[in-house]
Write a protein that holds these residues in place. Structure first.
Motif, PDB file in Angstrom:
ATOM      1  N   ALA A 107       0.854  -1.185   0.000  1.00  0.00           N
ATOM      2  CA  ALA A 107       0.000   0.000   0.000  1.00  0.00           C
ATOM      3  C   ALA A 107       0.890   1.236   0.000  1.00  0.00           C
ATOM      4  O   ALA A 107       1.831   1.321   0.783  1.00  0.00           O
ATOM      5  CB  ALA A 107      -0.905  -0.007   1.234  1.00  0.00           C
ATOM      6  N   HIS A 133       2.409   1.238   8.950  1.00  0.00           N
ATOM      7  CA  HIS A 133       1.296   0.599   9.667  1.00  0.00           C
ATOM      8  C   HIS A 133       0.372  -0.139   8.701  1.00  0.00           C
ATOM      9  O   HIS A 133      -0.146  -1.212   9.032  1.00  0.00           O
ATOM     10  CB  HIS A 133       0.530   1.651  10.462  1.00  0.00           C
ATOM     11  N   GLN A 134       0.169   0.419   7.522  1.00  0.00           N
ATOM     12  CA  GLN A 134      -0.670  -0.271   6.534  1.00  0.00           C
ATOM     13  C   GLN A 134      -0.025  -1.567   6.051  1.00  0.00           C
ATOM     14  O   GLN A 134      -0.731  -2.519   5.689  1.00  0.00           O
ATOM     15  CB  GLN A 134      -0.916   0.642   5.331  1.00  0.00           C
ATOM     16  N   ASN A 135       1.303  -1.581   6.045  1.00  0.00           N
ATOM     17  CA  ASN A 135       2.030  -2.740   5.503  1.00  0.00           C
ATOM     18  C   ASN A 135       2.763  -3.523   6.586  1.00  0.00           C
ATOM     19  O   ASN A 135       3.761  -4.187   6.302  1.00  0.00           O
ATOM     20  CB  ASN A 135       3.036  -2.258   4.453  1.00  0.00           C
ATOM     21  N   ARG A 136       2.244  -3.481   7.799  1.00  0.00           N
ATOM     22  CA  ARG A 136       2.945  -4.103   8.915  1.00  0.00           C
ATOM     23  C   ARG A 136       3.062  -5.609   8.769  1.00  0.00           C
ATOM     24  O   ARG A 136       3.970  -6.226   9.331  1.00  0.00           O
ATOM     25  CB  ARG A 136       2.267  -3.739  10.234  1.00  0.00           C
ATOM     26  N   SER A 161       2.040   6.093   8.305  1.00  0.00           N
ATOM     27  CA  SER A 161       0.859   5.421   7.761  1.00  0.00           C
ATOM     28  C   SER A 161       1.257   4.270   6.844  1.00  0.00           C
ATOM     29  O   SER A 161       0.653   3.189   6.874  1.00  0.00           O
ATOM     30  CB  SER A 161       0.001   6.436   7.004  1.00  0.00           C
TER      31      SER A 161
END
Length: 554
Positions: free
Chosen positions: A58, A83-86, A80
């Motif tokens: 993302a 966190h979206q791709n954690r 962001s």
């Protein structure tokens, strides 16, 4: 060295600058959005994130909140992104680091080529050995940032410069223009080469009759080189010339008093022929340098730096054998240049002098990495020195023993300190921890947050109070919640453990805005001593000599 760098890339945590380098690089490739992290040119970040086009994470999206300046905008989008791709952040980090390893190995190849051309095969091999064993190269050669690529660009520029000055034909002019653009796109500090670039064109034009070339033809070749520089830089930004955001434009208006009218006139002139955010990025670096950066060396603290910072940092961050070899090689090469008129050494000494002069008069003293472009020239000088010691004179046996001892010592050091090259400081610190003599990326850059997280997980801890470089963004990726900024006294923590980075123990990287018990802002001295009680306490564990963990409650 390749295996060493790949193992580090696979096992070390995302560093402080990688947090805000990787997401913008991917945004440049996928959205052509250069508003994120403009303080560094885009080329290296785009190169690093090319493999992510296969993974397709993302993307980082710049906020449309016009109240945010470029720094806030970059931070918001980058956090962001992670966190979206954690779920696959490790794969993102490794894939982005592999191209950086390739660039570092490419630098080693270029060192070999330069060494062989200038001093012969054996000297070139010695230069590559020094390069492959030096902790600064090993500590930064796998990271997504601009310092090692800048070293490659700087050496490549002077390598091609010699060819152009000898024969300024069309082929050399094309190479010269492309290489100059590459260097200018790796790091804004390499703007120092641009006057050299113009001087070389003028020299070629003046000397053209001596070389048997028509002056008009050399002038045309010079114009081709200049055009390629402008064209390549614009191409790196996909030929975009957008207006600055209102907040970015306001920054330029609010800080223009820092510079003289000719400087601002030059900035406006460049904005007409170069991409908007290239010029803006260069301007932000100028502002940063003029305002300075909190730093520390040998117990001294300041914002505007010290002229002796980089020489002292070099003396503390390099291995002792390489330090001794560098000093002796510099002295020997200066003697060869003056007494023997040996121009080969002048071609290495002048780039070192130029970059050190600019660095030592700058005000951003936050890491030995900032003089990475000097190192390849020292490797070449050191390689030539070792080659000389391998001679066939009466003392050849003794001098060859010296060569074996120096290289053997470096090998032992490289093995002994693995994998903690970034936080390495040598024996000259006199048994003191590194954070007492240096700070910032010299001792801590978030590279050991993963080791801290694993230690806490093994003890069934899921939260911690901490003050860590990069840890504010990366701890949660490992499933550890950062409850709060570490308290002044670790016994007052709300968690069982308190983690403090080496830079925070030093005090120079403790952020501003902290308040005392009465709500009053801390003075600079209070801020630097915020973690004074930790300095004499015994940590339960130390990770990579960069993170100290204290037990607060049983």
């Amino acid at each position: 060295m390749s295996a060493n760098l790949i193992s580090l890339a696979a096992n070390k945590t995302i560093t402080n600058d990688e947090v805000v380098h990787i997401p913008p690089g991917y945004a440049y490739l996928t959205a052509h959005d250069f508003r994120l992290n403009p303080e560094h040119p885009p080329l290296v970040k785009m190169w690093a994130t090319l493999p992510l086009l296969w993974l397709r994470p993302a993307p980082a999206v710049a906020t449309e909140n016009l109240q945010q300046d470029w720094g806030e905008r970059t931070l918001t989008a980058s956090v962001s992104f992670w966190h979206q791709n954690r779920d696959h952040y490790k794969a993102i980090a490794i894939l982005a680091r592999l191209p950086m390893v390739a660039l570092t190995l490419g630098l080693g190849v270029l060192i070999f080529i330069c060494g062989r051309r200038m001093f012969g095969l054996r000297a070139a091999a010695f230069a590559v050995a020094l390069f492959s064993l030096e902790p600064t190269m090993l500590g930064h050669g796998w990271i997504v940032h601009t310092d090692i690529p800048a070293a490659l660009g700087y050496l490549l520029f002077f390598y091609v410069l010699q060819s152009f000055c000898r024969q300024p034909d069309l082929r050399c002019a094309i190479c010269f223009g492309l290489v100059t653009a590459f260097a200018l796109l790796t790091k804004f500090s390499l703007i120092v080469i641009f006057p050299v670039f113009l001087a070389a064109l003028a020299y070629a034009l003046w000397r053209s009759p001596i070389l048997g070339s028509a002056r008009r033809r050399v002038a045309l070749h010079s114009l081709v080189a200049v055009a390629l520089v402008l064209l390549t830089i614009n191409a790196a930004y996909f030929f975009q010339h957008p207006f600055l955001t209102p907040e970015d434009a306001a920054l330029m208006r609010d800080t223009r008093h820092l510079f003289s009218s000719p400087v601002m006139f030059a900035v406006k002139g460049l904005a007409r022929i170069l991409p908007t955010y290239y010029v803006f990025g260069l301007y932000t670096v100028m502002v940063h340098n003029r305002l300075g950066h909190p730093a520390s060396i040998l117990g001294n603290y300041g914002t505007l730096g010290w002229w002796y910072y980089f020489p002292v940092a070099f003396a503390l961050k390099t291995t002792v054998p390489f330090l001794l070899l560098s000093l002796s090689a510099l002295a020997w090469s200066i003697w060869r240049t003056i007494a023997k008129r040996d121009k080969r050494f002048l071609a290495l000494l002048l780039p070192v002098a130029l970059y050190l002069a600019v660095s030592m008069t700058g005000h951003i003293n936050i890491g030995i990495r900032h003089i990475a472009p000097v190192f390849p020239f020292l490797f070449l000088l050191g390689g030539a020195g070792l080659d000389r010691l391998m001679g066939n004179g009466r003392r050849a046996k003794l001098t060859r023993i010296v060569v074996v001892v120096l290289l053997g010592w470096m090998v032992v050091d490289a093995v002994r300190i693995y994998p903690d090259y970034m936080s390495y400081t040598n024996e000259l610190k006199l048994s003191r921890p590194g954070w007492q003599v240096l700070s910032d990326s010299n001792v801590e850059w978030g590279q050991d947050v993963g080791a801290l997280a694993n230690y806490l997980k093994q003890r069934h801890e899921t939260q911690v109070c901490g003050a860590l470089s990069g840890g504010w963004a990366t701890l949660e990726l490992y499933g550890i919640r950062l409850v709060d900024f570490a308290p002044r006294d670790f016994q007052q923590a709300r968690t069982k453990y308190v983690a403090v980075g080496a830079g925070m123990l030093n005090g120079s990287t403790v952020p501003g805005g902290l308040k005392d018990a009465n709500g009053a802002a801390l003075t600079d001295e209070q801020r630097r001593d915020f973690f004074a009680s930790y300095r004499t306490a015994t940590p339960e564990a130390v990770f990579g000599n960069s993170i100290y963990l204290y037990r607060a409650k049983d």
